[in-house]
Scaffold this motif. Structure first.
Motif, mmCIF file in Angstrom:
data_model
loop_
_atom_site.group_PDB
_atom_site.id
_atom_site.type_symbol
_atom_site.label_atom_id
_atom_site.label_comp_id
_atom_site.label_asym_id
_atom_site.label_seq_id
_atom_site.Cartn_x
_atom_site.Cartn_y
_atom_site.Cartn_z
ATOM 1 N N THR A 1 1.066 -1.083 -0.199
ATOM 2 C CA THR A 1 0.119 0.058 -0.326
ATOM 3 C C THR A 1 1.094 1.614 -0.195
ATOM 4 N N THR A 2 0.395 2.284 -0.977
ATOM 5 C CA THR A 2 1.072 3.420 -0.782
ATOM 6 C C THR A 2 0.544 4.784 -0.421
ATOM 7 N N VAL A 3 1.226 5.360 0.194
ATOM 8 C CA VAL A 3 0.371 6.634 0.733
ATOM 9 C C VAL A 3 1.001 8.037 0.659
ATOM 10 N N GLY A 4 0.104 9.326 0.735
ATOM 11 C CA GLY A 4 1.157 10.296 0.651
ATOM 12 C C GLY A 4 0.824 11.353 -0.387
ATOM 13 N N PRO A 5 1.801 12.209 -1.010
ATOM 14 C CA PRO A 5 3.250 12.752 0.245
ATOM 15 C C PRO A 5 2.906 13.752 1.622
ATOM 16 N N TYR A 6 3.428 13.572 2.316
ATOM 17 C CA TYR A 6 3.148 13.425 3.259
ATOM 18 C C TYR A 6 4.467 14.900 4.015
ATOM 19 N N GLU A 7 4.680 15.982 4.337
ATOM 20 C CA GLU A 7 6.380 17.070 4.575
ATOM 21 C C GLU A 7 6.821 16.762 5.232
ATOM 22 N N LEU A 8 6.277 16.194 6.511
ATOM 23 C CA LEU A 8 6.643 15.868 8.025
ATOM 24 C C LEU A 8 7.604 14.529 7.684
ATOM 25 N N THR A 9 9.000 14.437 8.980
ATOM 26 C CA THR A 9 9.694 13.608 8.594
ATOM 27 C C THR A 9 9.305 12.387 9.775
ATOM 28 N N SER A 10 7.731 12.114 9.714
ATOM 29 C CA SER A 10 6.968 11.205 10.650
ATOM 30 C C SER A 10 6.305 10.864 10.467
ATOM 31 N N HIS A 11 5.304 10.140 10.464
ATOM 32 C CA HIS A 11 4.229 9.718 10.080
ATOM 33 C C HIS A 11 3.375 8.210 11.374
ATOM 34 N N THR A 12 2.322 8.425 11.052
ATOM 35 C CA THR A 12 1.378 7.678 11.881
ATOM 36 C C THR A 12 0.734 6.584 11.095
ATOM 37 N N LEU A 13 1.107 5.227 10.990
ATOM 38 C CA LEU A 13 -0.210 3.878 10.079
ATOM 39 C C LEU A 13 -1.058 3.317 10.790
ATOM 40 N N MET A 14 -2.333 4.222 10.309
ATOM 41 C CA MET A 14 -2.729 3.465 11.376
ATOM 42 C C MET A 14 -4.387 2.108 10.942
ATOM 43 N N ASP A 15 -5.051 0.922 11.111
ATOM 44 C CA ASP A 15 -5.666 1.046 10.730
ATOM 45 C C ASP A 15 -4.638 -0.683 10.269
ATOM 46 N N LEU A 16 -4.563 -1.012 10.945
ATOM 47 C CA LEU A 16 -3.462 -2.332 10.953
ATOM 48 C C LEU A 16 -3.507 -3.266 11.578
ATOM 49 N N GLU A 17 -3.510 -4.242 10.541
ATOM 50 C CA GLU A 17 -3.601 -5.590 11.556
ATOM 51 C C GLU A 17 -2.693 -6.257 12.791
ATOM 52 N N PRO A 18 -3.400 -6.472 14.042
ATOM 53 C CA PRO A 18 -3.003 -6.403 14.761
ATOM 54 C C PRO A 18 -1.847 -7.327 15.399
ATOM 55 N N GLY A 19 -1.115 -7.290 15.712
ATOM 56 C CA GLY A 19 0.299 -8.904 15.851
ATOM 57 C C GLY A 19 0.672 -8.768 14.732
ATOM 58 N N SER A 20 0.804 -8.312 13.257
ATOM 59 C CA SER A 20 1.541 -8.717 11.963
ATOM 60 C C SER A 20 2.343 -8.019 11.959
ATOM 61 N N LEU A 21 3.097 -8.092 11.468
ATOM 62 C CA LEU A 21 4.701 -8.077 11.022
ATOM 63 C C LEU A 21 3.960 -6.848 9.319
ATOM 64 N N HIS A 22 5.233 -5.781 9.783
ATOM 65 C CA HIS A 22 4.767 -4.846 8.650
ATOM 66 C C HIS A 22 6.587 -4.555 8.471
ATOM 67 N N HIS A 23 6.675 -4.451 6.705
ATOM 68 C CA HIS A 23 7.570 -3.858 5.928
ATOM 69 C C HIS A 23 7.187 -1.980 5.668
ATOM 70 N N VAL A 24 8.617 -1.657 6.024
ATOM 71 C CA VAL A 24 7.741 -0.066 5.330
ATOM 72 C C VAL A 24 9.321 0.582 4.548
ATOM 73 N N GLN A 25 9.051 1.382 3.684
ATOM 74 C CA GLN A 25 9.961 2.303 2.664
ATOM 75 C C GLN A 25 9.301 3.282 2.876
ATOM 76 N N VAL A 26 10.019 4.827 2.051
ATOM 77 C CA VAL A 26 10.188 5.602 2.256
ATOM 78 C C VAL A 26 10.944 6.968 1.254
ATOM 79 N N ALA A 27 9.841 7.522 0.336
ATOM 80 C CA ALA A 27 10.791 7.981 -0.528
ATOM 81 C C ALA A 27 10.153 9.819 -0.715
ATOM 82 N N ALA A 28 11.579 10.115 -1.527
ATOM 83 C CA ALA A 28 11.330 11.437 -1.175
ATOM 84 C C ALA A 28 11.628 12.359 -2.569
ATOM 85 N N LYS A 29 10.621 13.656 -2.710
ATOM 86 C CA LYS A 29 11.158 14.599 -3.643
ATOM 87 C C LYS A 29 10.733 15.672 -3.471
#
Length: 303
Positions: A252-280
């Motif tokens: 799933t891809t979300v954004g863009p956001y201007e801050l250097t932090s973000h909270t992911l919500m509505d995730l499946e409890p107890g599941s391992l998640h892998h994250v990457q970030v790109a800049a422009k």
């Protein structure tokens, strides 16, 4: 864009062609050890090895190839197997008249150039490729033009360069010219661009993924701007985020956001998640960076 080709041609001559199969590369390094004259030829063409005497006996390393009349030995349809150390000799006394070190390859094709500004507005980085590869030592000269201003693009690697002293927001394009030259010829390639169109930051750094106490469906993401981006306060970036559950092939891809932090919500409890970030660049000039190295985390699990 203009392309320039300069190709070295081997003049035809009346010779007795050498039709034998050349030995291995090691064969060309045996036998006569007198200083040799380098000669270069184009693969797939007839290459003529010249001898200053008349009719001569030709050798490759310690192997006698045969006798050939003046002006020399012809190698039809030259291949890499023909490379090596050749010598011509008086056919009776064996006196050495000349020794030749043969290297084969191609004239360089026009360089295929790409440029990007990962440290905008301080510098432009460029690189180029050659296809097909010439297989011979090839030198490069890289220069740039901006209006009436010209300068050298300083080589930073075998096939890359960089230049600075940039004019931001200019409507006059820059042009990079790269000339490739080897013993068989030369060719030039050029690339024109507007500076803001080639902005491409490096990926964000130090991505952290942390659980939030008491929040079983959230993850806190934090990262740093790329250290190569010199003035984030004056030329800010925005970011997009790509994340997926472990073993989930569709991110799933979300954004863009201007801050250097973000909270992911509505995730499946107890599941391992892998994250990457790109800049422009925040003005949407240029393109997004490559994705950062992934970081992983699992939402808070209560006791």
């Amino acid at each position: 864009m203009r392309w320039l080709w300069v190709v070295a041609l081997v003049a035809p001559a009346c010779t007795v062609p050498y039709n034998g199969t050349a030995g291995s590369a090691g064969d060309g390094d045996n036998g006569d050890r007198a200083p040799c004259t380098p000669q270069h030829g184009s693969l797939g063409t007839e290459v003529l090895l010249l001898c200053p005497g008349g009719e001569a006996e030709w050798r490759r390393g310690g192997t006698v190839l045969g006798t050939s009349p003046a002006p020399g030995l012809a190698l039809p349809n030259a291949s890499l197997a023909h490379e090596g150390h050749y010598s011509c000799h008086h056919p009776v006394t064996g006196e050495t008249w000349a020794t030749i070190c043969l290297r084969l390859g191609y004239p360089p094709p026009p360089p295929a150039i790409e440029c990007w500004a990962s440290s905008y507005p301080q510098a432009v980085n460029c690189s180029w490729g050659l296809s097909p590869d010439p297989l011979l030592d090839t030198d490069f000269v890289a220069t740039y033009r901006h209006g009436t201003d010209t300068g050298e693009c300083t080589l930073t690697g075998p096939r890359s360069c960089s230049f600075g002293d940039l004019q931001v927001f200019s409507l006059t394009p820059y042009e990079l010219n790269v000339t490739a030259r080897n013993p068989l010829g030369a060719a030039s390639g050029a690339l024109s661009f507007l500076l803001e169109n080639i902005i491409k930051p490096d990926p964000p750094e130090a991505l952290r993924v942390s659980p939030i106490p008491g929040e079983p469906q959230k993850l806190l993401l934090e990262w740093n701007p790329p250290s190569s981006w010199p003035f984030p306060e004056y030329f800010p970036l925005h970011y997009r985020i790509r994340y997926s559950r472990d073993n989930d092939s569709v991110p799933t891809t979300v954004g863009p956001y201007e801050l250097t932090s973000h909270t992911l919500m509505d995730l499946e409890p107890g599941s391992l998640h892998h994250v990457q970030v790109a800049a422009k660049d925040i003005t949407d000039s240029g393109e997004f960076s490559a994705w950062s190295p992934p970081a992983s985390g699992t939402p808070w699990v209560g006791l």
